[in-house]
Design an enzyme around this catalytic site. Structure first.
Site, PDB file in Angstrom:
ATOM      1  N   TRP A   1       0.754  -1.244  -0.114  1.00  0.00           N
ATOM      2  CA  TRP A   1       0.010   0.057   0.176  1.00  0.00           C
ATOM      3  C   TRP A   1       0.837   1.125  -0.109  1.00  0.00           C
ATOM      4  O   TRP A   1       1.735   1.217   0.824  1.00  0.00           O
ATOM      5  CB  TRP A   1      -0.891  -0.183   1.433  1.00  0.00           C
ATOM      6  CG  TRP A   1      -1.864   1.220   1.342  1.00  0.00           C
ATOM      7  CD1 TRP A   1      -2.537   1.756   0.397  1.00  0.00           C
ATOM      8  CD2 TRP A   1      -1.969   1.854   2.728  1.00  0.00           C
ATOM      9  NE1 TRP A   1      -3.254   2.665   1.066  1.00  0.00           N
ATOM     10  CE2 TRP A   1      -2.957   2.835   2.350  1.00  0.00           C
ATOM     11  CE3 TRP A   1      -1.511   1.711   4.007  1.00  0.00           C
ATOM     12  CZ2 TRP A   1      -3.374   3.889   3.274  1.00  0.00           C
ATOM     13  CZ3 TRP A   1      -1.866   2.581   4.966  1.00  0.00           C
ATOM     14  CH2 TRP A   1      -3.001   3.602   4.570  1.00  0.00           C
TER      15      TRP A   1
ATOM     16  N   ASP B   1      -1.911  -6.687   8.417  1.00  0.00           N
ATOM     17  CA  ASP B   1      -2.719  -5.424   8.142  1.00  0.00           C
ATOM     18  C   ASP B   1      -3.992  -5.919   7.263  1.00  0.00           C
ATOM     19  O   ASP B   1      -3.764  -6.653   6.305  1.00  0.00           O
ATOM     20  CB  ASP B   1      -1.855  -4.395   7.243  1.00  0.00           C
ATOM     21  CG  ASP B   1      -2.849  -3.387   6.952  1.00  0.00           C
ATOM     22  OD1 ASP B   1      -3.808  -3.091   7.596  1.00  0.00           O
ATOM     23  OD2 ASP B   1      -2.305  -2.403   6.334  1.00  0.00           O
TER      24      ASP B   1
ATOM     25  N   LYS C   1     -13.702   0.307   5.481  1.00  0.00           N
ATOM     26  CA  LYS C   1     -14.414  -0.596   4.241  1.00  0.00           C
ATOM     27  C   LYS C   1     -15.636  -1.281   4.448  1.00  0.00           C
ATOM     28  O   LYS C   1     -16.630  -1.161   3.827  1.00  0.00           O
ATOM     29  CB  LYS C   1     -13.348  -1.388   3.443  1.00  0.00           C
ATOM     30  CG  LYS C   1     -11.911  -0.802   3.469  1.00  0.00           C
ATOM     31  CD  LYS C   1     -11.869   0.447   2.642  1.00  0.00           C
ATOM     32  CE  LYS C   1     -10.331   0.987   3.142  1.00  0.00           C
ATOM     33  NZ  LYS C   1      -9.802   1.812   1.890  1.00  0.00           N
TER      34      LYS C   1
HETATM   35  C1  LMR Z   1      -6.625   3.316  -0.637  1.00  0.00           C
HETATM   36  O1  LMR Z   1      -5.523   2.470  -0.591  1.00  0.00           O
HETATM   37  O2  LMR Z   1      -6.919   3.902  -1.743  1.00  0.00           O
HETATM   38  C2  LMR Z   1      -7.399   3.350   0.552  1.00  0.00           C
HETATM   39  O3  LMR Z   1      -6.876   2.379   1.699  1.00  0.00           O
HETATM   40  C3  LMR Z   1      -7.425   4.699   1.104  1.00  0.00           C
HETATM   41  C4  LMR Z   1      -6.168   5.371   1.453  1.00  0.00           C
HETATM   42  O4  LMR Z   1      -6.206   5.870   2.601  1.00  0.00           O
HETATM   43  O5  LMR Z   1      -5.200   5.228   0.840  1.00  0.00           O
END
Ligand code: LMR
Length: 393
Positions: free
Chosen positions: A127, A208, A243
């Site tokens: 992420w 996570d 979510k």
């Molecule tokens: C995403 O990856 O788009 C979501 O988890 C929102 C974020 O805060 O990045």
């Protein structure tokens, strides 16, 4: 005093919200930030949430501070949802946190206090905010192999090999389900093999789990958490209700720590309380109160399960819809990985220049890596979307 500061670019994901909003084209499509949308393109409050909120309006009699650990009923219900009795409860502490990001930050604080050196191994890719959030807190992030960008599969052998070489005691961040950004999760057998290496090498898993219920189901999606909890002495789990309960802006999640024994668990709990106090003092109440209300009531829980299933099924359907449309509009190109992925995201698998062209020429917005949020796809826009993608290929 601020003269030395340089302006920073907008966030790679959140920055897309403003860009999309400013685009006046009717046909624009938002596949950016990870927020669920209905077929009508809206993100409504879940009905079970509305009902729980009404009950809170009617019955809540105080807005006095919660303790640092938050709402005990929420914590117990979330612990059960995540671990489902697989663990030894005496060794486990769960506290409320301000969203998944807040949870990660609290966990980072704990790792910084517990470890002299703080290497945390993250999937390549991970992420986009893991790196600034955990790295910015002071942890030293290192990548392990995860995704094959050419073949659109998980690099299972390379991953197991990489994990097998990580020094004992280091922390390994895993995405519990719906890997963000790739959407590709290990199978249960692959998870078992990953857990074996983690256990054998004495690594500390940090899971996570921001999307429980968005891949296959609430229990299925918690497989690796429950499996690891039965095997390892120490682990950390971050969850988010953004979510699966649609409580994005209410900022609600948990951080759980499994310790080797009850005495260590109590020490960890006291450290977490102190970390929270020195970061934001006490958590916000509302979202956790809503979740606690839902999970304490059989009818509301059943309603939530139904609404969660609807969201999940819509995401699955939109993956197939786009893959079918692309087969028609871009023959000769293979997008079948779209339907192999779970949850909200997957890579389209196009270049950053093509992503930029999609934005500029067609008003189609996605993260620069070509990560798309499939919730932005609708039966009404899929044809235009597939044509636009085909045009930039
Ligand atoms: C995403 O990856 O788009 C979501 O988890 C929102 C974020 O805060 O990045």
């Amino acid at each position: 005093m601020f003269e030395g500061l340089k302006p920073l670019p907008p966030d790679a994901i959140l920055g897309l919200i403003a860009e999309y909003k400013a685009d006046s084209r009717q046909e624009k499509i938002d596949l950016g930030v990870g927020v669920f949308r209905t077929e009508a393109g809206t993100t409504p409050v879940l009905d079970c949430v509305k009902a729980a909120e009404q009950r809170l309006v009617d019955t809540q009699d105080s807005k006095a501070y919660l303790g640092t650990a938050g709402n005990p009923a929420f914590n117990a219900a979330m612990q059960a949802l995540t671990f489902a009795g697989s663990e030894d409860k005496d060794r486990l502490v769960t506290i409320q946190a301000p969203g998944g990001s807040g949870s990660l930050r609290v966990a980072a604080g704990l790792l910084l206090r517990a470890l002299e050196k703080t290497p945390v191994w993250v999937s390549e890719p991970t992420w986009a905010n893991h790196v600034p959030l955990l790295g910015g807190a002071g942890l030293a992030l290192q990548p392990y192999a995860y995704y094959d960008t050419a073949k659109h599969v998980i690099r299972t052998e390379a991953m197991l090999d990489a994990l097998g070489k990580i020094p004992s005691g280091d922390v390994v961040l895993l995405h519990g389900c719906c890997h963000n950004p790739s959407g590709l999760d290990p199978s249960e057998d692959e998870w078992r093999a990953i857990a074996d290496v983690i256990d054998e090498r004495g690594l500390v898993p940090f899971v996570d789990m921001a999307y429980q219920g968005f891949a296959t189901g609430l229990d299925e999606d918690a497989f690796i958490v429950r499996h690891l909890a039965e095997r390892v002495p120490t682990m950390i789990v971050s969850t988010s209700c953004s979510k699966n309960f649609g409580l994005y802006r209410d900022r609600v999640g948990t951080v759980s720590v499994l310790a080797p024994d009850a005495a260590t668990r109590d020490i960890v709990a006291s450290q977490l309380a102190n970390i929270v106090r020195t970061l934001y003092s006490v958590p916000p109440d509302h979202g956790a109160a809503v979740v606690a209300e839902i999970l304490a009531d059989k009818a509301l829980t059943t309603q939530w399960h139904g609404e969660l299933t609807e969201m999940r099924e819509r995401l699955i359907a939109m993956r197939t819809l786009l893959n079918d449309a692309l087969q028609a509009k871009a023959p000769g190109h293979d997008f079948s990985h779209l339907v192999r992925a779970n949850g909200m995201f997957c890579f389209l698998g196009i270049s950053e220049a093509q992503v930029n062209r999609l934005k500029k020429d067609y008003g189609v917005y996605m993260v620069g890596s070509s990560r798309i949020n499939v919730a932005g796809i609708t039966p009404a826009n899929v044809e235009y979307l597939a044509e636009s993608i085909a045009a930039v290929l």
